[in-house]
Design a protein around this motif. Structure first.
Motif, PDB file in Angstrom:
ATOM      1  N   ARG A 160       0.903  -1.390   0.067  1.00  0.00           N
ATOM      2  CA  ARG A 160       0.047   0.079   0.248  1.00  0.00           C
ATOM      3  C   ARG A 160       1.029   1.165   0.097  1.00  0.00           C
ATOM      4  NH1 ARG A 160      -4.298  -1.810   4.648  1.00  0.00           N
ATOM      5  NH2 ARG A 160      -5.511  -3.219   3.270  1.00  0.00           N
ATOM      6  N   MET A 161       1.971   1.290   0.757  1.00  0.00           N
ATOM      7  CA  MET A 161       2.887   2.456   0.899  1.00  0.00           C
ATOM      8  C   MET A 161       3.607   2.618  -0.394  1.00  0.00           C
ATOM      9  SD  MET A 161       4.591   1.636   4.560  1.00  0.00           S
ATOM     10  CE  MET A 161       5.747   2.963   4.328  1.00  0.00           C
ATOM     11  N   TYR A 162       3.773   1.649  -1.078  1.00  0.00           N
ATOM     12  CA  TYR A 162       4.552   1.422  -2.457  1.00  0.00           C
ATOM     13  C   TYR A 162       3.626   2.124  -3.581  1.00  0.00           C
ATOM     14  CZ  TYR A 162       7.778  -0.078  -6.240  1.00  0.00           C
ATOM     15  OH  TYR A 162       8.581  -0.016  -7.150  1.00  0.00           O
ATOM     16  N   ALA A 163       2.431   1.764  -3.419  1.00  0.00           N
ATOM     17  CA  ALA A 163       1.527   2.387  -4.468  1.00  0.00           C
ATOM     18  C   ALA A 163       1.314   4.095  -4.307  1.00  0.00           C
ATOM     19  CB  ALA A 163       0.242   1.540  -4.569  1.00  0.00           C
ATOM     20  N   LYS A 164       1.308   4.275  -3.033  1.00  0.00           N
ATOM     21  CA  LYS A 164       1.097   5.571  -2.726  1.00  0.00           C
ATOM     22  C   LYS A 164       2.261   6.356  -3.125  1.00  0.00           C
ATOM     23  CE  LYS A 164       0.041   9.055   0.824  1.00  0.00           C
ATOM     24  NZ  LYS A 164      -0.209   9.401   2.320  1.00  0.00           N
ATOM     25  N   HIS A 165       3.255   5.858  -2.866  1.00  0.00           N
ATOM     26  CA  HIS A 165       4.715   6.521  -3.088  1.00  0.00           C
ATOM     27  C   HIS A 165       4.708   6.551  -4.707  1.00  0.00           C
ATOM     28  CE1 HIS A 165       8.654   7.348  -1.591  1.00  0.00           C
ATOM     29  NE2 HIS A 165       9.133   7.069  -2.944  1.00  0.00           N
TER      30      HIS A 165
END
Length: 299
Positions: A15-20
């Motif tokens: 999830r963090m990677y997608a936001k990043h």
């Protein structure tokens, strides 16, 4: 229970990677309208060398605008009403959709160590657009550094963390996956000569040894390794269990100064592995750099 925790971590990383990733793309599109290009450092670009890119934890977004950092900062201030923090060495800081962004005008802090201007000059020459790779991220054009740039920049960055604060395992894995993916593109003769010139060669060899001896990377992906087994073991032990484990105080100028002096002194065995300068001149240079920007003392 442990497996469920791991699954939870992986989902969180994804999830963090997608936001990043979406943040990178949106910010790059904003800059593109003003004819400002984005070169990504570390982070997302290195994740592309991992077996599963979105399983690499992401943090800050580090970027370089090929000399247009003032224009880039003005854009986010004017268009997005974002406050840019100019109180740091070699980069500005702002938050974009909750993602911390470090916008570099220099790749390393050129004030803190006497060899830094030489390294910065080398990195700037390697960071020209014609040396970079262009990728597409959700419709946005992004530049990534050349293999020769990363071979020097990543090693210096790891060295600074190792000598000054704490080198973590993810950073070593970044290096291992980078070398595995790009070893044939690096001009190792020139890179090694430069690492010897700036005093990073012994550290470089022990990091390579750790990648091969403990992390499962194939030795033939690395240049010939000059091992110093006792030093290799001590560096690995410090990565896994820091010899100076104290955490920096969150407030209190005197407490922070005392902590930083203790950490610097305790880590003095690391300094010759990263910097080619004596301890006293190094200390005076660091002190002077902080006095010139006194707010950085608390960083």
């Amino acid at each position: 229970m442990k497996r469920l925790q791991w699954i939870g971590y992986v989902v969180s990383y994804e999830r963090m990677y997608a936001k990043h990733e979406s943040t990178i793309a949106e910010l790059a599109r904003i800059y593109e309208k003003r004819n400002i290009d984005v070169l990504l450092l570390k982070g997302y670009g290195l994740s592309l060398d991992w077996p599963i890119p979105n399983h690499r934890a992401v943090g800050d977004l580090d970027m370089y605008n090929f000399g247009k950092w003032k224009e880039a900062d003005s854009v986010v201030e004017e268009v997005n009403s974002i406050k840019v923090d100019n109180g740091h060495e070699h980069h500005t800081i702002f938050s974009f959709h909750g993602v911390p962004v470090e916008n570099h005008y220099d790749f390393i802090n050129t004030k803190a160590h006497r060899d830094a201007p030489v390294i910065e000059s080398r990195l700037k020459s390697l960071a020209k657009r014609e040396n970079c790779k262009v990728i597409d991220v959700q419709g946005a054009k992004i530049y990534l550094p050349s293999a020769d740039f990363n071979a020097i920049f990543l090693m210096r960055h790891m060295g600074q963390h190792f000598a000054g604060e704490h080198l973590n395992l993810r950073q070593v894995l970044d290096w291992g996956f980078f070398v595995r993916a790009h070893h044939e593109k690096v001009n190792w003769n020139e890179t090694i000569d430069f690492l010897k010139e700036v005093g990073l060669y012994t550290f470089f060899n022990q990091i390579n040894a750790i990648c091969v001896d403990y992390l499962g990377f194939a030795e033939d992906a690395f240049p010939a390794i000059e091992r110093r087994k006792e030093l290799e073991t001590r560096i690995l032990a410090d990565i896994l269990h820091p010899e100076f484990p104290a955490e920096k105080p969150s407030k209190g100028l005197w407490k922070i100064l005392t902590f930083k002096l203790q950490r610097w002194w305790h880590n003095r065995w690391k300094h010759p592995l990263v910097y080619r300068e004596w301890l006293l001149p190094m200390f005076l240079t660091l002190l002077w750099s902080h006095l010139r920007r006194y707010k950085t003392i608390k960083d």
